[in-house]
Design a protein around this motif. Structure first.
Motif, mmCIF file in Angstrom:
data_model
loop_
_atom_site.group_PDB
_atom_site.id
_atom_site.type_symbol
_atom_site.label_atom_id
_atom_site.label_comp_id
_atom_site.label_asym_id
_atom_site.label_seq_id
_atom_site.Cartn_x
_atom_site.Cartn_y
_atom_site.Cartn_z
ATOM 1 N N LEU A 89 0.829 -1.216 0.000
ATOM 2 C CA LEU A 89 0.000 0.000 0.000
ATOM 3 C C LEU A 89 0.854 1.254 0.000
ATOM 4 O O LEU A 89 0.511 2.246 -0.645
ATOM 5 C CB LEU A 89 -0.936 -0.003 1.194
ATOM 6 C CG LEU A 89 -2.123 -0.964 1.133
ATOM 7 C CD1 LEU A 89 -2.941 -0.869 2.405
ATOM 8 C CD2 LEU A 89 -2.994 -0.677 -0.073
ATOM 9 N N LEU A 135 -2.344 -6.662 -5.930
ATOM 10 C CA LEU A 135 -2.235 -5.208 -5.984
ATOM 11 C C LEU A 135 -1.216 -4.772 -7.033
ATOM 12 O O LEU A 135 -1.429 -3.787 -7.749
ATOM 13 C CB LEU A 135 -1.843 -4.659 -4.611
ATOM 14 C CG LEU A 135 -2.861 -4.835 -3.486
ATOM 15 C CD1 LEU A 135 -2.345 -4.188 -2.201
ATOM 16 C CD2 LEU A 135 -4.215 -4.266 -3.865
ATOM 17 N N ARG A 159 -9.076 -5.576 -7.950
ATOM 18 C CA ARG A 159 -8.281 -4.805 -6.995
ATOM 19 C C ARG A 159 -9.111 -4.453 -5.759
ATOM 20 O O ARG A 159 -8.630 -4.534 -4.625
ATOM 21 C CB ARG A 159 -7.769 -3.534 -7.670
ATOM 22 C CG ARG A 159 -6.829 -2.707 -6.804
ATOM 23 C CD ARG A 159 -6.301 -1.498 -7.564
ATOM 24 N NE ARG A 159 -5.326 -0.745 -6.786
ATOM 25 C CZ ARG A 159 -4.047 -1.047 -6.693
ATOM 26 N NH1 ARG A 159 -3.570 -2.104 -7.333
ATOM 27 N NH2 ARG A 159 -3.216 -0.314 -5.966
ATOM 28 N N LEU A 163 -8.289 -5.378 -1.804
ATOM 29 C CA LEU A 163 -8.223 -4.379 -0.746
ATOM 30 C C LEU A 163 -9.261 -4.655 0.347
ATOM 31 O O LEU A 163 -8.999 -4.438 1.534
ATOM 32 C CB LEU A 163 -8.439 -2.992 -1.348
ATOM 33 C CG LEU A 163 -7.274 -2.484 -2.208
ATOM 34 C CD1 LEU A 163 -7.720 -1.314 -3.076
ATOM 35 C CD2 LEU A 163 -6.097 -2.065 -1.330
ATOM 36 N N SER A 189 -11.592 1.889 -5.765
ATOM 37 C CA SER A 189 -11.441 0.957 -6.888
ATOM 38 C C SER A 189 -12.784 0.406 -7.332
ATOM 39 O O SER A 189 -13.021 0.216 -8.525
ATOM 40 C CB SER A 189 -10.496 -0.190 -6.501
ATOM 41 O OG SER A 189 -9.174 0.273 -6.355
#
Length: 399
Positions: A89, A135, A159, A163, A189
């Motif tokens: 991240l 990711l 994605r 997450l 996203s």
């Protein structure tokens, strides 16, 4: 020679795992917050006194060997499933990838399906093997929008799911900040994906993360706003849409229950049932809501039978049994509560061992008077989940 940077990082790691802030850890150590900050940053002496390490290990309820570096012949701390995800991240935050060729989504979807299956089974150690590659492969989807014609962006949807999984597991380990950051990015996203079902699922995960990060009030307000915006279009999407709408309403119901709003919680639970009639998630959440509202007798009355529990994923079995244990303690049935906790451990040990509130619950139970049989069973459980002798100051976690 020890390297205090390494020791400091280990202290920070275990402090976080135990759900302690730097203020709370410093108080238990008899030190200032500045002292904790300096130790964890590696600014203290190069070879900390053994007495300091022994006290820190005791406060963190670990063996002292977990604080010593590997070159001393000692073991390193347990594997941290969130570490690689935090790094992934950070990379996305500092150097987002430009849109590029669409990735091969088949393997990514299979990895995510495995990750969610492991999560349902309360096997939380696989996150760093599943999420960072997804990711990285979908980095372009983080900046690419939906096409002008409003078509669905599958990479963005994948994605978002990765997450959301990150947020779910971060919540398990009590990392409220990571849970919120991941869930917030999941919603972004999902919006770019153009798929309203994906958006509703991500919004549900953000609702849960907001409870820990901002409080139940903002979480309930957010969930209710999303539900109002998406209800009609989700209903039109068939079974998947109705299930997503039910999930949104259940998340809002639990946030509302934390606020003590009985009528609002009841209305949301009933609306969730209407959205997806017969869904087993509704009675499960109803029990949780009763506990949050202090309606312990109703929670116990709503307990699942062993046959009913058997059809649930193991992690969900354990969470239901822990809810039941909290209700049983509140009405004075401590022995039954200990049995429920042991059954939860048998179903999914990581639900107790990884979630800080559950470990604190076990530790608080040790303070209550009990029969010798209950005490011995509970102390054995506390030892297995790292709660024996550890307290978080100035808080009560039974209810």
């Amino acid at each position: 020679m020890h390297t205090v940077g390494g020791i400091g990082r280990r202290i920070a790691y275990w402090r976080t795992r135990r759900g302690l802030t730097q203020v709370e850890f410093g108080r238990l150590m008899g030190r200032s917050v500045r002292w904790v900050e300096d130790v964890e940053a590696g600014h203290r002496q190069a070879d900390p006194r053994l007495s300091v390490l022994v006290r820190a290990a005791g406060v963190l309820h670990i063996g002292i060997e977990r604080l010593l570096p590997v070159e001393s012949g000692r073991a390193q701390p347990e594997h941290d499933p969130l570490g690689a995800v935090r790094a992934a991240l950070r990379r996305a935050d500092t150097a987002p990838a430009a849109p590029g060729p669409a990735p091969d989504l088949g393997p990514l979807r299979r990895e995510l399906a495995y990750g969610w299956t492991a999560y349902a089974a309360a096997d939380y150690g696989c996150l760093d093997r599943v999420v960072p590659p997804v990711l990285a492969a979908t980095a372009g989807a983080g900046v690419a929008g939906v096409g002008g014609g409003g078509e669905v962006s599958e990479p963005a949807a994948v994605r978002s799911a990765a997450l959301a999984l990150t947020a779910a597991v971060a919540d398990v380990f009590g990392d409220d900040d990571l849970a919120w950051r991941a869930a917030d990015r999941a919603v972004t996203s999902a919006a770019r994906s153009g798929d309203v079902v994906v958006l509703a699922r991500a919004a549900h995960r953000l609702t849960a993360a907001m409870v820990g990060h901002e409080g139940a009030g903002p979480a309930a307000e957010f969930a209710l706003g999303v539900e109002a915006d998406l209800a009609c279009v989700l209903t039109a999407r068939g079974p998947a849409g109705r299930a997503a709408l039910r999930t949104l309403r259940l998340g809002a119901a639990l946030a509302t229950a934390r606020l003590g709003d009985r009528p609002g919680t009841r209305d949301l639970l009933e609306a969730a049932e209407r959205a997806d009639p017969g869904a087993i998630q509704v009675p499960l959440h109803r029990v949780t809501a009763h506990v949050l509202l202090g309606e312990y007798t109703r929670a116990i009355a709503g307990r699942f039978t062993p046959a009913g529990l058997a059809v649930l994923p193991r992690g969900r079995q354990a969470r239901h049994l822990i809810d039941l244990a909290r209700a049983l303690v509140a009405v004075g049935r401590r022995g039954e509560a200990v049995t429920a906790l042991l059954d939860a451990e048998a179903a999914a040990a990581q639900e107790i061992r990884c979630r800080p509130p559950n470990r604190r619950f076990v530790q608080e139970l040790l303070r209550l008077d009990s029969a010798d049989g209950d005490e011995s069973r509970l102390r054995a459980l506390a030892a297995r989940c790292g709660a024996n002798g550890w307290t978080r100051p100035e808080r009560a976690w039974i209810m």
